[in-house]
Design an enzyme around this catalytic site. Structure first.
Site, PDB file in Angstrom:
ATOM      1  N   ASP A 117      -8.931  -0.025   5.761  1.00  0.00           N
ATOM      2  CA  ASP A 117      -8.814   1.298   6.395  1.00  0.00           C
ATOM      3  C   ASP A 117      -8.494   2.402   5.388  1.00  0.00           C
ATOM      4  OD1 ASP A 117      -6.242  -0.093   6.072  1.00  0.00           O
ATOM      5  OD2 ASP A 117      -5.440   1.816   6.775  1.00  0.00           O
ATOM      6  N   THR A 140       0.870  -1.184   0.000  1.00  0.00           N
ATOM      7  CA  THR A 140       0.000   0.000   0.000  1.00  0.00           C
ATOM      8  C   THR A 140       0.899   1.224   0.000  1.00  0.00           C
ATOM      9  OG1 THR A 140      -1.861  -1.031   1.102  1.00  0.00           O
ATOM     10  CG2 THR A 140      -1.562   1.297   1.544  1.00  0.00           C
TER      11      THR A 140
HETATM   12  N1  ASP Z   1      -4.213  -1.109   4.866  1.00  0.00           N
HETATM   13  C1  ASP Z   1      -4.410  -1.838   3.637  1.00  0.00           C
HETATM   14  C2  ASP Z   1      -5.717  -2.588   3.714  1.00  0.00           C
HETATM   15  O1  ASP Z   1      -6.013  -3.167   4.729  1.00  0.00           O
HETATM   16  C3  ASP Z   1      -3.313  -2.788   3.340  1.00  0.00           C
HETATM   17  C4  ASP Z   1      -1.906  -2.273   3.537  1.00  0.00           C
HETATM   18  O2  ASP Z   1      -1.689  -1.233   4.088  1.00  0.00           O
HETATM   19  O3  ASP Z   1      -0.979  -2.943   3.094  1.00  0.00           O
HETATM   20  O4  ASP Z   1      -6.399  -2.640   2.727  1.00  0.00           O
END
Ligand code: ASP
Length: 302
Positions: A203, A172
């Site tokens: 999130d 991400t």
């Molecule tokens: N926070 C992201 C999600 O849960 C994933 C990530 O940060 O790698 O979709």
């Protein structure tokens, strides 16, 4: 005023994985450099975070835009948010398909219409309405993720959260910035977690969880296991810690401690506070990041 920009390429078990970490770090440095270019030329923090995140969305080694993870149905559903710390305006998209730059679509939602958050087919219809460029799934898909999708099909026990603690780099992306006027902005973009159920939203596009920006406190972008991060509204919490007197670094560290202690979560944060101080923290194996203060050389790490 001194400018600042910090970006991340996702918290996860990068070092246990194959050789993707150097590529992710290089992309972060390139994104921070582009953000710095916007800021020193007098551009806005909003423009800087959008430009930086677009570069990260283009990187095939990161889970955003091109290179996004596939959901349980073999589709790419992406989430993104951008927030303006001057006005607290925000734009967000969730579960959107076939766009190369979800962060720019989110910015159009913020600036072009009265709504703040569009999902799925509604977000795609809005994209088509304003002539926002669409793409094919093949433009977003990389061979490595297709191979992973196929191998995970054989593993009915797989839980999306395992990737944050077991071998399997995440990716991400996000950015936070402060411009010459002292305005703050933050942006986050993701393909979500591997093998997530169709329609699952983490999130990342949720205001206060995946990102928050308020000129009075800080601009923050979060990464990690979304189901844990959203329980704490973690990006807003960093802003609240700054409001209580902590600098950005201590605020990020405190929020990550809380993430572990309160919800047994794994993740990372980057932030710029109202004084232009940067902060970052993570409790995973690694989180590629890069930052630039004023015209100083880019600093990178993981
Ligand atoms: N926070 C992201 C999600 O849960 C994933 C990530 O940060 O790698 O979709």
């Amino acid at each position: 005023m001194e400018t600042a920009v910090i970006v991340h390429g996702g918290a996860g078990a990068w070092k246990m994985e194959n050789g993707r970490l150097p590529e992710a770090e290089a992309a972060c440095q390139q994104a921070a450099l582009a953000g710095q270019g916007v800021l020193v030329a007098g551009g806005s923090a909003l423009q800087a975070v959008e430009v930086a995140v677009c570069i990260l969305e283009d990187c095939p080694y990161l889970d955003a835009g091109r290179g996004s993870f596939l959901n349980a149905r073999g589709e790419v559903e992406m989430d993104a948010i951008i927030m303006d710390g001057r006005t607290l305006e925000l734009g967000a998209v969730a579960a959107v398909q076939r766009v190369l730059h979800p962060i720019s679509l989110a910015r159009h939602i913020m600036t072009d219409i009265e709504h703040s958050f569009l999902v799925g087919s509604g977000a795609e219809a809005f994209a088509d309405l304003i002539g926002f460029p669409r793409c094919q799934i093949t433009d977003l898909l990389v061979d490595e993720e297709l191979a992973r999708y196929l191998s995970l099909q054989e593993d009915p026990e797989y839980l999306t959260r395992t990737i944050f603690v077991e071998p399997g780099a995440m990716g991400t992306v996000g950015a936070a910035a402060r411009d010459q006027q002292g305005n703050l902005a933050a942006a986050t973009s993701t393909g979500g977690t591997r093998k997530k159920l169709p329609g699952r939203v983490g999130d990342s596009p949720l205001v206060g969880s995946g990102a928050y920006a308020d000129n009075w406190t800080a601009a923050v972008s979060a990464t990690g296991y979304g189901e844990a991060l959203m329980k704490l509204v973690i990006s807003k919490r960093v802003c609240d810690f700054v409001a209580s007197g902590l600098p950005a670094m201590a605020a990020c560290e405190t929020a990550i401690r809380l993430l572990a202690e309160r919800v047994n979560g794994h993740g990372g944060l980057v932030a710029v506070d109202t004084h232009g101080q940067i902060g970052y923290a993570f409790n995973t194996d690694a989180m590629p990041y890069a930052y630039a203060l004023g015209r100083q050389p880019i600093v990178g790490g993981h």
